[in-house]
Design a protein around this motif. Sequence first.
Motif, PDB file in Angstrom:
ATOM      1  N   ASP A  15       0.849  -1.193   0.000  1.00  0.00           N
ATOM      2  CA  ASP A  15       0.000   0.000   0.000  1.00  0.00           C
ATOM      3  C   ASP A  15       0.884   1.242   0.000  1.00  0.00           C
ATOM      4  OD1 ASP A  15      -2.405  -1.403   0.070  1.00  0.00           O
ATOM      5  OD2 ASP A  15      -2.438  -1.481   2.248  1.00  0.00           O
ATOM      6  N   GLY A  16       0.881   1.945  -1.100  1.00  0.00           N
ATOM      7  CA  GLY A  16       1.707   3.146  -1.178  1.00  0.00           C
ATOM      8  C   GLY A  16       3.179   2.827  -0.987  1.00  0.00           C
ATOM      9  N   ASP A  17       3.584   1.610  -1.413  1.00  0.00           N
ATOM     10  CA  ASP A  17       4.990   1.180  -1.263  1.00  0.00           C
ATOM     11  C   ASP A  17       5.489   1.349   0.166  1.00  0.00           C
ATOM     12  OD1 ASP A  17       5.748   0.097  -3.620  1.00  0.00           O
ATOM     13  OD2 ASP A  17       6.552   1.936  -4.480  1.00  0.00           O
ATOM     14  N   LEU A  18       4.620   1.046   1.123  1.00  0.00           N
ATOM     15  CA  LEU A  18       4.941   1.288   2.535  1.00  0.00           C
ATOM     16  C   LEU A  18       6.207   0.572   3.003  1.00  0.00           C
ATOM     17  CD1 LEU A  18       4.152   2.479   5.272  1.00  0.00           C
ATOM     18  CD2 LEU A  18       2.628   0.545   5.614  1.00  0.00           C
ATOM     19  N   ILE A  19       6.289  -0.736   2.744  1.00  0.00           N
ATOM     20  CA  ILE A  19       7.462  -1.498   3.221  1.00  0.00           C
ATOM     21  C   ILE A  19       8.164  -2.168   2.039  1.00  0.00           C
ATOM     22  CG2 ILE A  19       8.334  -3.204   4.870  1.00  0.00           C
ATOM     23  CD1 ILE A  19       5.620  -3.078   6.290  1.00  0.00           C
ATOM     24  N   PRO A  32       7.011   6.466   4.544  1.00  0.00           N
ATOM     25  CA  PRO A  32       5.969   6.811   5.516  1.00  0.00           C
ATOM     26  C   PRO A  32       4.888   7.739   4.985  1.00  0.00           C
ATOM     27  CG  PRO A  32       7.964   8.045   5.980  1.00  0.00           C
ATOM     28  CD  PRO A  32       8.263   7.185   4.776  1.00  0.00           C
ATOM     29  N   LYS A  33       4.970   8.160   3.724  1.00  0.00           N
ATOM     30  CA  LYS A  33       4.023   9.178   3.229  1.00  0.00           C
ATOM     31  C   LYS A  33       2.562   8.816   3.484  1.00  0.00           C
ATOM     32  CE  LYS A  33       2.417  11.533  -0.842  1.00  0.00           C
ATOM     33  NZ  LYS A  33       2.206  11.369  -2.292  1.00  0.00           N
ATOM     34  N   ILE A  34       2.183   7.591   3.112  1.00  0.00           N
ATOM     35  CA  ILE A  34       0.777   7.192   3.274  1.00  0.00           C
ATOM     36  C   ILE A  34       0.377   7.223   4.753  1.00  0.00           C
ATOM     37  CG2 ILE A  34       1.369   4.696   3.245  1.00  0.00           C
ATOM     38  CD1 ILE A  34      -1.858   6.179   1.855  1.00  0.00           C
ATOM     39  N   LEU A  35       1.305   6.861   5.656  1.00  0.00           N
ATOM     40  CA  LEU A  35       0.984   6.909   7.092  1.00  0.00           C
ATOM     41  C   LEU A  35       0.735   8.347   7.535  1.00  0.00           C
ATOM     42  CD1 LEU A  35       3.564   4.347   8.548  1.00  0.00           C
ATOM     43  CD2 LEU A  35       1.214   3.944   7.797  1.00  0.00           C
TER      44      LEU A  35
END
Lengths: 292, 292, 292, 292, 292, 292
Positions: free
Chosen positions: D122-126, D158-161
């Motif tokens: 999700d949104g290249d989170l990890i 961390p952008k999506i967070l």
Amino acid sequence: MDVSESFGEMLPWLKKYQEAVIVIKVGGHAMVDPAARSSMIKDIVTLKYLGARPVIVHGGGPEIDAMMKRMGKTPKFVSGLRVTDEETLEIVRMVLVGNVSADICSLISKHGGNGVGMVGSDGDLIVARRKAPEKAVIDGKETEVDFGWVGETVRINPKILNILMENEYIPVISPIGYDAEGNCLNLNADTAAGDIAAAINARSLVSLTDVDGVMMDPSKKETLLSQLNIAQCYDLIEKGVISKGMIPKILSSISVVKSGIQSVHIINGNIPHALLQELLTDKGIGTCITKE
Amino acid sequence: MDVSESFGEMLPWLKKYQEAVIVIKVGGHAMVDPAARSSMIKDIVTLKYLGARPVIVHGGGPEIDAMMKRMGKTPKFVSGLRVTDEETLEIVRMVLVGNVSADICSLISKHGGNGVGMVGSDGDLIVARRKAPEKAVIDGKETEVDFGWVGETVRINPKILNILMENEYIPVISPIGYDAEGNCLNLNADTAAGDIAAAINARSLVSLTDVDGVMMDPSKKETLLSQLNIAQCYDLIEKGVISKGMIPKILSSISVVKSGIQSVHIINGNIPHALLQELLTDKGIGTCITKE
Amino acid sequence: MDVSESFGEMLPWLKKYQEAVIVIKVGGHAMVDPAARSSMIKDIVTLKYLGARPVIVHGGGPEIDAMMKRMGKTPKFVSGLRVTDEETLEIVRMVLVGNVSADICSLISKHGGNGVGMVGSDGDLIVARRKAPEKAVIDGKETEVDFGWVGETVRINPKILNILMENEYIPVISPIGYDAEGNCLNLNADTAAGDIAAAINARSLVSLTDVDGVMMDPSKKETLLSQLNIAQCYDLIEKGVISKGMIPKILSSISVVKSGIQSVHIINGNIPHALLQELLTDKGIGTCITKE
Amino acid sequence: MDVSESFGEMLPWLKKYQEAVIVIKVGGHAMVDPAARSSMIKDIVTLKYLGARPVIVHGGGPEIDAMMKRMGKTPKFVSGLRVTDEETLEIVRMVLVGNVSADICSLISKHGGNGVGMVGSDGDLIVARRKAPEKAVIDGKETEVDFGWVGETVRINPKILNILMENEYIPVISPIGYDAEGNCLNLNADTAAGDIAAAINARSLVSLTDVDGVMMDPSKKETLLSQLNIAQCYDLIEKGVISKGMIPKILSSISVVKSGIQSVHIINGNIPHALLQELLTDKGIGTCITKE
Amino acid sequence: MDVSESFGEMLPWLKKYQEAVIVIKVGGHAMVDPAARSSMIKDIVTLKYLGARPVIVHGGGPEIDAMMKRMGKTPKFVSGLRVTDEETLEIVRMVLVGNVSADICSLISKHGGNGVGMVGSDGDLIVARRKAPEKAVIDGKETEVDFGWVGETVRINPKILNILMENEYIPVISPIGYDAEGNCLNLNADTAAGDIAAAINARSLVSLTDVDGVMMDPSKKETLLSQLNIAQCYDLIEKGVISKGMIPKILSSISVVKSGIQSVHIINGNIPHALLQELLTDKGIGTCITKE
Amino acid sequence: MDVSESFGEMLPWLKKYQEAVIVIKVGGHAMVDPAARSSMIKDIVTLKYLGARPVIVHGGGPEIDAMMKRMGKTPKFVSGLRVTDEETLEIVRMVLVGNVSADICSLISKHGGNGVGMVGSDGDLIVARRKAPEKAVIDGKETEVDFGWVGETVRINPKILNILMENEYIPVISPIGYDAEGNCLNLNADTAAGDIAAAINARSLVSLTDVDGVMMDPSKKETLLSQLNIAQCYDLIEKGVISKGMIPKILSSISVVKSGIQSVHIINGNIPHALLQELLTDKGIGTCITKE
């Protein structure tokens, strides 16, 4: 009035015009003298710094005539409108946009403001249509006149003007419209100024001309009428006080005032600081036309 | 100079002060006359409408003295500072905040501006500490003086001022600070004005006093010095031209200029429209102190 | 109830007051004890950190009386309103703004919040008009009473309060209004609190008094009525349960609830953490008045 | 402690965690009981309303084991890591994302918060990479172990967070990463929680486990150590007080604290309101590890 | 058509879909082949870069059936709906959220977009209620069928979708809803796609199926009907041209179009670049259903 | 290549130019044919809709020459620069601003974009200075040539361009600069395009000319060199492959690439959709010059 007094009396005027959009129609004979032109633009920049939001709409009749002559063409007018063939249209656009507008922007820049030249196709600012032929009496004969590439405003898209004003620019608009097919059209500058003023909810429209305003007796400056409402205008036309070339100016002002603009001002651009004197003093310097 | 001329010449001054933060120290003897006070505040509102961002810091010596007398107390000063016991502090705060500041805000409102009264505890504006006792000569004897609840600025938190200015309010600050324990402290208004000017990157600090500025010969108005740099100030102090009560004023101005403020102006608040004349004309009306 | 339980049960209350504007009327006899005052302000700061948006309106009757006595004046009341001559007005303003409000702000700051003192002229917060003289029975005779500089709210301009709240400040308002001529007017703190609550769409108005609320039998704490609607209030007034000084409080609460505020709370400011107990527990600690 | 007291003492804790990002690692044995799970999530929602910004990272060991058994597979662990073949990976992802995470989001919703389930893609989170094979002693023999689709964090985006937290959502993260080729990878939840905490500048990382914390004598609750710094941790490991399964937990906590997080908390998720008691009381309820 | 021509003809399509929200329903049999799935997702990412705002809603029937078989359960359908007992629900959620959705997000990421997986509990996206039992004919007998944990949409909360789209993410939604008690519910993907499209004011809904669209004669590709309005649809159903499984698809499309969506497209996901061909060419590749 | 394939392969190009500023120099001989001009502008509008941010800089040599002839003047060039006397300057400005630029804006509008014509004085866009006289060989004799009102860029103020691009407008810039005294100056369009590209951090500069690019053998289209780095350019100049009029074009491209622009493209504006083919296909259609 000494300086301290004049400073002391500025406050009500500042309040009145704070963030008020003021459309200023310049050009024609009021713009011919370079020093007067520079001073006029300086006053507009001053108005901007005083908190108002000026928008300039310019004409350029004398400049167009001069260029036409240089190119061997004879200007032709019917009912006050320039009959505009293909070649004339090209000259009109070149002179207004490439010459008058660019010159005004450069003067604004010189006085410390930021102007941006605009023409009808910029951000679809002025959508127009070709004016239908009209009957007119020429040399004593009623003739149907095709004005050529003369246009009438169909719609103003004020978005680009609002973006520029919010970013502290002064829009400088040449009265050139475009129709849906992308044809360029020559508009009357006074009419365009009124249409634009209505579309951007301007507070006032100031017309910088070469006359002092409406006078009971044009030969006596002291008979200038500072303030007129619509009823008074009609009355003065009927009585013949307002006559000839002043009639269309006043009729157009009435229509602008009816569209919701609070005041239309006719002032003489050749008087030093006429614009500031009209807008920032109690008595003004020209004629102010309001609804009631 | 007539009105059109004065308007016509305003442009350079408008540019100079556009969005410039101007801290104005008012009060003391320059505020006693109600008409002068009202006119002074009107000028500050005018300055706001002209595009500057005024911040008012006020004193209130005469008003405090009067109230102390009404309450049967005798004001006491050492080295120019008011010795401030518990009861005096209460009076100082009541008079400054509840009287002078509220009165200035009401005058701003009357002239069409929006003032907001501020004290050191508002948004932690002025964090201060109690001034340490000092040796002073009283009645010929060196004595250690405890100034009581007199304070020195530790830190200015300008956030609340910036929020107010961005929302077009004029902050009106009473020179009352608070220490870390929440104790209220009486500050010198001139010093507080300088500290605040430095903390909000003001362009200029204007001190509205009851003298005309620095004069070569105080009895001759025409010997007023309009412009002084730091070196010239020191020179004039040495030569005795600047003397007595003017010395601390000038030393404090020098320190403000050194902190990065472009100019400090000492003007006579009793001259009509002194503030506008000083800031918006070439010659000014008082003494302007700059770095170089 | 141990700590984990009390935390564990907070969620519904947190949801209820999240971003809710709560006007808190403090002052008078509930503010006299310094420790109680500090604790009360600490609770308000806690409320702010819990997510609500508190606005303080304060009175200052005992402090004003004390100051008047020190200055040799005798307070005079008619129909519960302080008759306010010029000198009294000056004292009222000085004490409320310069003393009580500044003290509250300093306590807020001490507990880690950011208060900003406000008076009616700050951002034109409270526009008022002078109260007309009224007939009243004094010493058995009907007399027309001129209350002097006592005012009634004409209009609240909440803009400055909204700006402060959005920037996480706690507004602290002294009930001083200004009329169009800039005259200062002494307002009733309870009425002002209600007017302000209505103007900023507050969720609740909490009145921190020195009584526990409405009790069936004032001598028995256990007869406290926790919840009343408008109909019940009128009924209790008729039955004489609500009597004397409590009547105006209840009538004013009814009018506030009718203006759209969800609840008015009358609580005893001398009970430790009364505010939090009233707002954050199921049973509350005082009397809560709602529409239905 | 009665309710008013507990309310009265909340302020310092509220200040401490206001807008502080708190990463909370839940799951494993601390999540098995539905009532305890619901209460734990309720506490997290409470924390959100109190002003903190919680981020949940969950594991799901017992749920994965159960599902594997239902599908006829035997879980296999080496050095505390789940050896993850293709089929196991599918089960891990389905159980974590489709089961545990969705269940947590639904509990958040039930308690009045807004959760959003997140997985590494999700949104290249990890962004992760496959863990290299390692030597390990199995059944007495040193063997090279290929952990299969077990991954290590390469980078957190961390952008999506941040977008979710700014919009008041509670992110719920399943420890599933993705490599550059789009392969899914099984991550250790504790390690992922630490990596995420570092990437979003969390204030604290709370690990909700099924032990009470570090104890001098595990059989005596009263020997719990509430506060440990890095040096003390190493000392206790050397002395054998910290032993067995607690060693990797503590070593990982040390590394998190070294990465800049102010505190790591190991608490027992089965104690009612353990999270709030640990974060909002002076003594806490588990072990808090800090740098110094 | 060569490349320069195809570039030259793109402009009208780009204008049409600029910032237009397009809900794309994928899944079922059109998603089984990995290469086709990857290509389909690549087209969606292309659509995003071309200026549209795609939102994916996916099903997962074949994947759920496969998992049920692996776990020894037999899928059971009545009236086209999956009868969903507790265990089936768990499998449905695990497969859809943990498998299909996560896989789509990872493919989006691989092609350079940013997907975010969503389920009904994320930001309360899909509030649903359990479907009431219905009468159906099973094995020739009318029986009341309890569909178990099958749900119907009650309300879509589009806030989280808008936040994600404004931040350039592609939402990927699993058709799982939640009721007020936090119970998870299995929704029909087609219906959910329609509900979501209506709630976010989508321009179009594209259904990627395994049929080419509506054909006059299903055995002849050249009889495909590219464009149908509502009246034509009803007419074709009456005439039997639209029959069997296509009937519910068309009825559902009609209801979506009636809710305000401009067009519904039924296309064959197995045709390379079917999505782009349908949306960006004059003729399209499947059947487009509009109101009139 | 059919349409689905061409769409299917666009993704990498879309990613590459997303939000990338592309300065496009048009004009001269590549603009003479109205159909080619319209198609060229349509491609630029397409590029805008595809996500790039095009900025047009135009020349107008042929149009200026034609107008000069109509006005009886003979164009005069030295070292490739137009010697510009007062009258020529007036014609240059009129033709470029009033004719070419306004025409481009009207074509943009016709194709569904929003252009805004710009000249150096608009928002102080191009600050220039008069070019110093240079020695040149004319008719075999070395002469000092005064180029008249020919200018060199001193500074670009990109603010107005950024405001326009953020608001989705396409700036159309005439290469007319202004010096500090407000004098208008005739700039070389290629040089101005390079200066502007550098000032707004453009990704690429595309020069739409009437040649196909750099060719090993200009008579054989198949010898076109698609990609050149700086070293290769110098090498080809030395070898005589790049010769005559192409030399200044390549030297100027090298200098632009050195200023930080990623690529300069020389393409033939008369090839249909040359711009899109160059930017959106692997092979391109002209010559692309990069640093390494």
